[in-house]
Enzyme design. Sequence first.
Site, short mmCIF file in Angstrom:
data_model
loop_
_atom_site.label_atom_id
_atom_site.label_comp_id
_atom_site.label_asym_id
_atom_site.label_seq_id
_atom_site.Cartn_x
_atom_site.Cartn_y
_atom_site.Cartn_z
N ASP A 54 0.92 -0.97 0.05
CA ASP A 54 -0.08 0.09 -0.12
C ASP A 54 0.91 1.20 0.08
OD1 ASP A 54 -2.84 1.15 0.44
OD2 ASP A 54 -1.61 2.16 1.85
N TYR A 59 2.80 9.80 -0.03
CA TYR A 59 3.85 9.21 0.74
C TYR A 59 5.19 9.46 0.06
CZ TYR A 59 0.14 6.43 2.50
OH TYR A 59 -1.29 6.08 3.06
N LYS A 84 -2.53 5.62 -4.55
CA LYS A 84 -3.79 6.56 -4.33
C LYS A 84 -3.44 7.93 -4.95
CE LYS A 84 -3.76 4.62 0.29
NZ LYS A 84 -2.52 4.51 0.93
N HIS A 117 -7.77 9.26 -2.51
CA HIS A 117 -7.01 9.26 -1.06
C HIS A 117 -7.86 9.99 0.01
CE1 HIS A 117 -2.86 8.90 0.88
NE2 HIS A 117 -3.99 8.89 1.76
N1 NAP Z 1 -5.66 6.07 3.30
C1 NAP Z 1 -5.33 6.84 4.35
O1 NAP Z 1 -5.76 8.13 4.42
C2 NAP Z 1 -4.33 6.62 5.27
C3 NAP Z 1 -4.11 6.93 6.41
C4 NAP Z 1 -3.02 6.25 7.33
C5 NAP Z 1 -2.43 5.10 6.77
N2 NAP Z 1 -2.62 4.52 5.63
C6 NAP Z 1 -2.05 3.48 5.42
O2 NAP Z 1 -2.02 2.55 6.25
C7 NAP Z 1 -0.78 2.01 6.67
C8 NAP Z 1 -0.64 1.69 8.12
O3 NAP Z 1 -1.03 2.61 8.92
P1 NAP Z 1 -0.10 3.57 9.98
O4 NAP Z 1 1.27 3.46 9.25
O5 NAP Z 1 -0.79 4.99 10.43
O6 NAP Z 1 -0.06 2.79 11.37
P2 NAP Z 1 0.03 1.18 12.04
O7 NAP Z 1 0.33 0.44 10.83
O8 NAP Z 1 -1.18 1.17 12.71
O9 NAP Z 1 1.27 1.41 12.91
C9 NAP Z 1 2.72 1.66 12.44
C10 NAP Z 1 3.27 1.98 14.00
O10 NAP Z 1 3.28 0.82 14.48
C11 NAP Z 1 4.54 0.25 14.96
N3 NAP Z 1 4.57 -1.09 14.69
C12 NAP Z 1 4.40 -1.72 13.87
N4 NAP Z 1 4.50 -3.27 14.20
C13 NAP Z 1 4.71 -3.17 15.44
C14 NAP Z 1 4.66 -4.40 16.38
N5 NAP Z 1 4.80 -5.56 15.74
N6 NAP Z 1 5.02 -3.84 17.82
C15 NAP Z 1 4.90 -2.63 17.96
N7 NAP Z 1 4.56 -1.64 17.22
C16 NAP Z 1 4.79 -1.91 15.79
C17 NAP Z 1 5.39 1.06 13.88
O11 NAP Z 1 6.88 1.39 14.34
P3 NAP Z 1 8.00 0.76 13.49
O12 NAP Z 1 8.22 1.08 12.45
O13 NAP Z 1 9.04 1.22 14.63
O14 NAP Z 1 7.75 -1.04 13.82
C18 NAP Z 1 4.87 2.36 13.54
O15 NAP Z 1 5.12 3.34 14.53
C19 NAP Z 1 0.23 3.08 6.28
O16 NAP Z 1 1.46 2.78 6.26
C20 NAP Z 1 -0.36 3.36 5.06
O17 NAP Z 1 -0.07 2.58 3.94
C21 NAP Z 1 -3.52 5.04 4.71
#
Ligand code: NAP
Length: 286
Positions: A54, A59, A84, A117
């Site tokens: 994704d 990004y 997106k 997006h």
């Molecule tokens: N469509 C939209 O508007 C939108 C908005 C937000 C996000 N997204 C997409 O969704 C994806 C995921 O969301 P997100 O990046 O916001 O948050 P997330 O995946 O919920 O959380 C990421 C955070 O969790 C930590 N983490 C990952 N695995 C872990 C584990 N096993 N134990 C403890 N901590 C852990 C990571 O740190 P480390 O890197 O240090 O592991 C990072 O700080 C994004 O990367 C993006 O591709 C889309």
Amino acid sequence: MPRNGTGEGTLVTHAVEAHGARIPLLGLGTWELSGRTCTRIVEQALRLGYRHLDTAHIYDNEREVGDGLRASGVPRDEVFVTTKIWPSHFAPHDLERSAKERLTRLRLSEVDLLLLHWPNPNVPLAETLPALAKVKREGLARHIGISNFTVALVEEAVRLSPEPLVCNQIEVHPFLDQSKVVSACRKHGLAVVAYSPIARGQAARDPTLIEIGKAHGKSAVQVCLRWLVQQDIVVIPRTAKIERLSSNAAIFDFMLSDDEMARIGKLAHPRGRVVNYSFSGAPQWD
Ligand SMILES: NC(=O)c1ccc[n+]([C@@H]2O[C@H](COP(=O)([O-])OP(=O)(O)OC[C@H]3O[C@@H](n4cnc5c(N)ncnc54)[C@H](OP(=O)(O)O)[C@@H]3O)[C@@H](O)[C@H]2O)c1
């Protein structure tokens, strides 16, 4: 994935179907990944068995995501790639130009899924959705969808889209009640893709998730992701740490009981949202 229960070779089989799209239930989020870290994480995730990536224009890492895909050696047609279009490019001509630029950056001839997006209140969906459908018909995207659309906007988008919308990518995790928009998606056959599925890391510290995890020999993060995929909600957790890729994927070898599912469902609270943003046309995002 190693074959000790994390599911090597089986991750691909865990997927949801929506209007002809087969979307792997586990994907790799890439927001805030950049440069060599991004390329290495994407490459390693694919080597471990992830088959869904994704990314997004905003990004600023599509080039690195594409490089990681090629470096992995995994055939292109085995990987589900989502990107997106940023809302400042929702006017029809801009949208088509942006879609082409996405492919140039990724160095791919098509993406599997192209999303709007965020809703853009300044451009009517009646203009944007036909433009998105045109991009699909021209072969730039195999499937199209939306992201951050509310119940009312899902209804409007489904009504106006000349081609089926296969998903709504929204924030979903145990701390946020998204039941209304999830129901609206299901009603129209859209898959729900959960972003920030571990609440940007908060799930790791939640006492209920930790306690339930102990009963299964799993971490709080694994329980959190399991709670989502057990509802057929696609998850795209993001990590910059290679050692976390395997554990975040080890969610297909255990089942939560109905009681555990219900307990996790009660963790939602009014301030549970972790991504607080809404597009207003602010120029710095252009
Ligand atoms: N469509 C939209 O508007 C939108 C908005 C937000 C996000 N997204 C997409 O969704 C994806 C995921 O969301 P997100 O990046 O916001 O948050 P997330 O995946 O919920 O959380 C990421 C955070 O969790 C930590 N983490 C990952 N695995 C872990 C584990 N096993 N134990 C403890 N901590 C852990 C990571 O740190 P480390 O890197 O240090 O592991 C990072 O700080 C994004 O990367 C993006 O591709 C889309």
